[in-house]
Enzyme design. Structure first.
Site, mmCIF file in Angstrom:
data_model
loop_
_atom_site.group_PDB
_atom_site.id
_atom_site.type_symbol
_atom_site.label_atom_id
_atom_site.label_comp_id
_atom_site.label_asym_id
_atom_site.label_seq_id
_atom_site.Cartn_x
_atom_site.Cartn_y
_atom_site.Cartn_z
ATOM 1 N N HIS A 195 -5.113 -9.621 -1.455
ATOM 2 C CA HIS A 195 -5.257 -9.910 -0.032
ATOM 3 C C HIS A 195 -6.365 -10.934 0.202
ATOM 4 O O HIS A 195 -7.370 -10.954 -0.523
ATOM 5 C CB HIS A 195 -5.597 -8.644 0.757
ATOM 6 C CG HIS A 195 -4.644 -7.508 0.565
ATOM 7 N ND1 HIS A 195 -4.691 -6.688 -0.536
ATOM 8 C CD2 HIS A 195 -3.619 -7.057 1.338
ATOM 9 C CE1 HIS A 195 -3.739 -5.775 -0.443
ATOM 10 N NE2 HIS A 195 -3.070 -5.974 0.675
ATOM 11 N N ASN B 281 1.838 3.675 10.643
ATOM 12 C CA ASN B 281 1.102 4.213 11.789
ATOM 13 C C ASN B 281 1.434 3.361 12.998
ATOM 14 O O ASN B 281 1.935 2.234 12.859
ATOM 15 C CB ASN B 281 -0.412 4.195 11.530
ATOM 16 C CG ASN B 281 -0.912 2.787 11.184
ATOM 17 O OD1 ASN B 281 -0.868 2.371 10.024
ATOM 18 N ND2 ASN B 281 -1.357 2.059 12.195
ATOM 19 N N SER C 194 0.821 -1.210 0.000
ATOM 20 C CA SER C 194 0.000 0.000 0.000
ATOM 21 C C SER C 194 0.861 1.268 0.000
ATOM 22 O O SER C 194 1.700 1.463 0.874
ATOM 23 C CB SER C 194 -0.909 0.024 1.233
ATOM 24 O OG SER C 194 -1.851 -1.013 1.184
ATOM 25 N N TYR D 109 -8.438 -10.786 2.556
ATOM 26 C CA TYR D 109 -9.656 -10.091 2.963
ATOM 27 C C TYR D 109 -10.486 -9.588 1.785
ATOM 28 O O TYR D 109 -11.650 -9.226 1.939
ATOM 29 C CB TYR D 109 -9.357 -8.939 3.929
ATOM 30 C CG TYR D 109 -8.555 -7.787 3.369
ATOM 31 C CD1 TYR D 109 -9.081 -6.904 2.429
ATOM 32 C CD2 TYR D 109 -7.255 -7.555 3.799
ATOM 33 C CE1 TYR D 109 -8.348 -5.850 1.920
ATOM 34 C CE2 TYR D 109 -6.506 -6.491 3.305
ATOM 35 C CZ TYR D 109 -7.060 -5.653 2.371
ATOM 36 O OH TYR D 109 -6.328 -4.605 1.870
ATOM 37 N N GLU D 110 -9.886 -9.554 0.593
ATOM 38 C CA GLU D 110 -10.648 -9.163 -0.587
ATOM 39 C C GLU D 110 -11.589 -10.266 -1.050
ATOM 40 O O GLU D 110 -12.407 -10.063 -1.956
ATOM 41 C CB GLU D 110 -9.700 -8.780 -1.719
ATOM 42 C CG GLU D 110 -8.889 -7.526 -1.460
ATOM 43 C CD GLU D 110 -7.891 -7.246 -2.562
ATOM 44 O OE1 GLU D 110 -8.298 -6.664 -3.592
ATOM 45 O OE2 GLU D 110 -6.700 -7.607 -2.409
ATOM 46 N N MET E 20 -1.705 -7.054 7.004
ATOM 47 C CA MET E 20 -2.722 -7.954 6.449
ATOM 48 C C MET E 20 -2.247 -8.638 5.177
ATOM 49 O O MET E 20 -3.060 -8.998 4.325
ATOM 50 C CB MET E 20 -4.010 -7.154 6.167
ATOM 51 C CG MET E 20 -4.536 -6.373 7.354
ATOM 52 S SD MET E 20 -5.901 -5.276 6.883
ATOM 53 C CE MET E 20 -6.081 -4.300 8.395
ATOM 54 N N SER E 21 -0.940 -8.823 5.048
ATOM 55 C CA SER E 21 -0.400 -9.387 3.802
ATOM 56 C C SER E 21 0.912 -10.104 4.079
ATOM 57 O O SER E 21 1.201 -10.492 5.211
ATOM 58 C CB SER E 21 -0.177 -8.262 2.781
ATOM 59 O OG SER E 21 0.857 -7.391 3.221
ATOM 60 N N HIS F 174 -6.960 4.046 6.588
ATOM 61 C CA HIS F 174 -6.112 3.734 5.434
ATOM 62 C C HIS F 174 -5.526 5.016 4.844
ATOM 63 O O HIS F 174 -4.428 4.997 4.258
ATOM 64 C CB HIS F 174 -6.922 2.979 4.376
ATOM 65 C CG HIS F 174 -6.092 2.392 3.275
ATOM 66 N ND1 HIS F 174 -5.153 1.401 3.495
ATOM 67 C CD2 HIS F 174 -6.036 2.672 1.935
ATOM 68 C CE1 HIS F 174 -4.570 1.082 2.346
ATOM 69 N NE2 HIS F 174 -5.084 1.847 1.386
ATOM 70 N N ALA G 254 2.986 -1.929 4.029
ATOM 71 C CA ALA G 254 2.749 -0.905 5.040
ATOM 72 C C ALA G 254 2.209 -1.626 6.270
ATOM 73 O O ALA G 254 1.334 -2.484 6.157
ATOM 74 C CB ALA G 254 1.743 0.122 4.531
ATOM 75 N N HIS H 62 -3.163 0.466 -4.701
ATOM 76 C CA HIS H 62 -2.649 -0.697 -5.425
ATOM 77 C C HIS H 62 -3.059 -0.551 -6.891
ATOM 78 O O HIS H 62 -4.234 -0.708 -7.239
ATOM 79 C CB HIS H 62 -3.208 -1.998 -4.843
ATOM 80 C CG HIS H 62 -2.711 -2.308 -3.470
ATOM 81 N ND1 HIS H 62 -1.789 -3.299 -3.220
ATOM 82 C CD2 HIS H 62 -2.992 -1.744 -2.275
ATOM 83 C CE1 HIS H 62 -1.530 -3.337 -1.913
ATOM 84 N NE2 HIS H 62 -2.253 -2.400 -1.323
#
Length: 277
Positions: free
Chosen positions: A82, A234, A29, A84-85, A210-211, A246, A112, A60
């Site tokens: 991902h 962050n 990201s 989650y997609e 998350m990746s 995000h 990220a 992306h």
């Protein structure tokens, strides 16, 4: 995905590429800007590559970019997929299989991530020394294709010690301060709660995202050498008294893009010079 599907996608890409890349890049990201610096670039939309899913996340771009980065031939994923997609782990990690068939030997994977280690600050770059797979699944579940890798791959050195040392030396040479730590992968897409962050800290995590972990597991299954870099975009939930978004991720990666670009450009040259035949 099977070996034939991997080959079909790799052959499609090879027909459009003037030289075989040995280094692959997965850009997370806000970090896809690196691909814009690739010279003599061949850009292929994911939607055109047989078997590839499409990226649905802001930041992306959704294309494979092949060409010369600082004089070194690379294949860069400008955006990733991902879990989650809604994609299966097979789909999430399919590009890694295709990179292997293309001739990639070294994979640089970037992301990220939220900082768990309280000594970190947004904008820090962290070399991934190890990971914790907290997704509850594994991309290698199911029948094993011996053409792709062994049934029980060793992950005791998922992230190459050789490449981490090279990366530390490169950072020192260009005057860049980098951290090192353990990356924890959750499925997302919700950010963690403060209680979950406290748990992950006790588990030994320094950053969370998350990746990356599914891709690295498959890369090691395919016998690729891996270097992982997290941009601490962050601080994770509960560390600072502020909500997470995000937008903050993209904003932070934008601020560090120049040092990130310089670093990876230097790294590909160093990796190329130490691994070329």
């Amino acid at each position: 995905m099977n070996h034939e599907q991997n080959m079909r996608a790799a052959n499609f890409i090879s027909e459009k590429c003037f030289e075989t890349p040995k280094i692959g890049l997965i850009l997370g990201s806000g970090l896809g800007v690196l691909a814009d610096d690739i010279q003599n670039a061949v850009k292929i939309s994911y939607s055109d590559i047989p078997g590839f899913p499409e990226s649905t996340v802001e930041g992306h771009a959704g294309q494979l970019v092949l060409g010369k980065l600082n004089g070194v031939m690379v294949a860069a994923m400008q955006g990733r997929f991902h879990f989650y997609e809604g994609y299966t782990m097979d789909k999430v990690t399919f590009p890694v299989r295709v990179m292997k068939e293309l001739g990639i030997e070294t994979l640089i994977v970037t992301n990220a991530a939220g900082g768990i280690n309280e000594s970190f600050e947004p904008g820090d770059l962290m070399l991934i020394s190890d990971h914790i797979n907290n997704t509850g699944t594994n991309p290698l579940i199911g029948l094993n294709d011996d053409n792709l890798g062994v049934r029980f791959p060793d992950l005791s050195e998922a992230y190459s010690k050789r490449l981490r040392l090279l990366a530390k030396n490169t950072a020192g040479r260009i005057g860049l301060s980098v951290k090192e730590g353990v990356y924890v992968a959750n499925t997302g897409p919700s950010y963690e709660t403060p209680a979950e962050i406290r748990m992950l800290r006790v588990m030994g995590g320094d950053a969370v995202g998350m990746s990356t972990v599914p891709e690295v597991i498959v890369a090691k299954h395919a016998n690729l050498e891996v270097l992982g870099i997290s941009c601490i975009s962050n601080m994770a939930a509960g560390i600072l008294d502020q909500p997470l978004s995000h937008d903050e991720v993209i904003e932070t990666t934008e601020k560090v893009k120049n040092s990130f670009l310089q670093y990876v450009k230097e790294l590909v040259v160093e990796i190329h010079s130490t691994t070329k035949q």
